[in-house]
Write an enzyme that holds these catalytic residues in place. Structure first.
Site, PDB file in Angstrom:
ATOM      1  CE  LYS A  83      -3.778   0.912   0.856  1.00 60.26           C
ATOM      2  NZ  LYS A  83      -4.858   0.534   2.168  1.00 60.26           N
ATOM      3  CG  HIS A  84      -0.430   4.855  -0.312  1.00 56.32           C
ATOM      4  ND1 HIS A  84      -0.792   5.678  -1.097  1.00 56.32           N
ATOM      5  CD2 HIS A  84      -1.640   4.663   0.187  1.00 56.32           C
ATOM      6  CE1 HIS A  84      -2.010   6.172  -1.227  1.00 56.32           C
ATOM      7  NE2 HIS A  84      -2.607   5.240  -0.400  1.00 56.32           N
ATOM      8  CG  ASN A 246      15.285   6.150   9.299  1.00 59.03           C
ATOM      9  OD1 ASN A 246      16.242   6.121   8.496  1.00 59.03           O
ATOM     10  ND2 ASN A 246      15.303   7.414  10.000  1.00 59.03           N
ATOM     11  CG  HIS A 406      14.437   7.514   0.634  1.00 54.97           C
ATOM     12  ND1 HIS A 406      13.436   8.029   1.656  1.00 54.97           N
ATOM     13  CD2 HIS A 406      15.492   7.618   1.368  1.00 54.97           C
ATOM     14  CE1 HIS A 406      14.038   7.736   2.941  1.00 54.97           C
ATOM     15  NE2 HIS A 406      15.333   7.959   2.747  1.00 54.97           N
TER      16      HIS A 406
END
Length: 406
Positions: A83-84, A246, A406
């Site tokens: 999810k996301h 993180n 990221h």
């Protein structure tokens, strides 16, 4: 070809060719949107059914890498729930205990290995997995497709689908369920590029394959990882490789039980993931398992109600609506009930995508039955962290590998 050039001081020409328009980007106002082919590189997937969105594809492309690496590292079928652009859960095939069969509502179910991985992945955090994108390491069989059919999910990616499984999935969501076939022979370029605010970034692809080799440098007094613990540390570490940093993750029984993603403070990651692990474990409490729902209450509503019961922080109107779900209004799950039951949690594995800067993360992890830890190491506080692990009888490996994403 320029795309395979590792010299970052050399100019690179890349041609983006629109391949498939998308309805919009991250948000409805972000148009136009599309996926593009890069030079002559083939796409790593084929859309078999449905119309994927921008975030669907980000989830799918991260998730398929995660399960592929789990399969390589463990030799077991794997599944992930995204999810996301972070995993809500991930797991490899491992038998369910009788209690988990009850908690996961799979009593007496004849599950294939891939179906077992899926059930475990999706039950790590079933509230967060609502409306997820699912990935599988292996060809989806009919058993797994029938399970997925009943879940609220946006789509699935896998290296293949058995004919009967494909027909089941193509019929889901009125024929609009997104089904993507990943190309197993795809070789990604060694350098990745990304554009942000008019600037193009480039970096070597994170092509590290995490394995048991990274768990050999055990720096604590306890010098051994049982086979199951090593498996769980591998599952957690590969999961974090595809989790927004993180990140910290707890694993047990071949599955994630708590993922803490995207926090600026590492100890906050440990606490966030720990709260999720607490809820996962408390779903096995006898009082939770004994909840008597009215006939016709939907499965997701049952899931949400159990978590609400565990949390116990109702407003008055919320409590009134919650009580309507039951034939008998249950007695409260008290703080003492929870504390005593959580005290039996044991053998949990914890992985971190980077070093622990203080011992506080270990202190927090000890509250969740953590006995096995994997982290990069390299902090000025390494000795302090090792001492903390020794205080709690934990075995900890320093992998020498940071896994920021990221």
């Amino acid at each position: 070809l320029p795309r395979r050039h590792h010299n970052m001081n050399t100019s690179v020409q890349r041609t983006y060719t629109p391949f498939r328009p998308l309805k919009y980007g991250c948000n409805p106002h972000q148009t136009p949107s599309a996926i593009n082919k890069i030079d002559e590189i083939p796409l790593p997937f084929t859309v078999v059914n449905g119309t994927p969105g921008y975030i669907n594809l980000l989830d799918a492309l991260n998730a398929i890498q995660l399960v592929k690496e789990l399969r390589i590292a463990t030799g077991l079928p794997a599944s992930a729930s995204f999810k996301h652009v972070s995993p809500a859960g991930a797991a490899v095939a491992a038998p369910l205990t009788p209690v988990l069969e009850e908690v996961y509502e799979k009593k007496n179910a004849d599950l294939s290995p891939l179906a077992l991985a899926f059930v475990r992945a999706r039950q790590a955090d079933p509230m967060c997995s609502f409306g997820d994108f699912v990935a599988f390491s292996d060809t989806v069989d009919e058993c797994t497709a029938l399970l997925l059919k009943t879940e609220v999910s946006d789509g699935v990616i896998a290296p293949g689908f058995a004919p009967e499984a494909l027909e089941i999935l193509k019929a889901k969501k009125g024929g609009n369920y997104v089904v993507i076939e990943a190309h197993s022979d795809f070789i990604p370029p060694p350098v990745e590029y990304r554009e942000v605010y008019g600037v193009a970034f480039s970096q070597g692809r994170n092509n590290v394959q995490f394995s048991a080799e990274y768990l050999k440098n055990i720096v604590t007094k306890v010098k051994e990882f049982p086979e199951a613990a090593a498996r769980d540390l591998i599952v957690a570490s590969i999961t974090l490789k595809y989790t927004q940093s993180n990140s910290v993750g707890y694993a047990l029984g071949g599955q994630m039980i708590g993922v803490g993603a995207g926090q600026q403070s590492r100890v906050d990651c440990v606490k966030l993931a720990g709260r999720k692990a607490d809820v996962w474990y408390l779903r096995q409490h006898p009082k939770v398992r004994a909840l008597k729902f009215k006939a016709g209450v939907k499965r997701q509503d049952r899931t949400n109600a159990r978590v609400a019961y565990i949390d116990g922080d109702f407003t008055a109107p919320e409590r009134a609506q919650w009580e309507k779900l039951f034939d008998e209004v249950p007695a409260d799950l008290t703080a003492q009930d929870k504390s005593e039951f959580l005290g039996t949690m044991d053998g949990v594995a914890l992985s971190s995508d980077a070093f622990f800067p203080f011992r506080d993360s270990i202190d927090q992890a000890s509250k969740r039955g953590v006995k096995f830890v994997a982290q990069a190491g390299g902090s000025v506080a390494d000795d302090e962290v090792i001492a903390a692990c020794d205080d709690y009888g934990m075995a900890m490996a320093m992998t020498g590998l940071r896994l920021f994403h990221h």
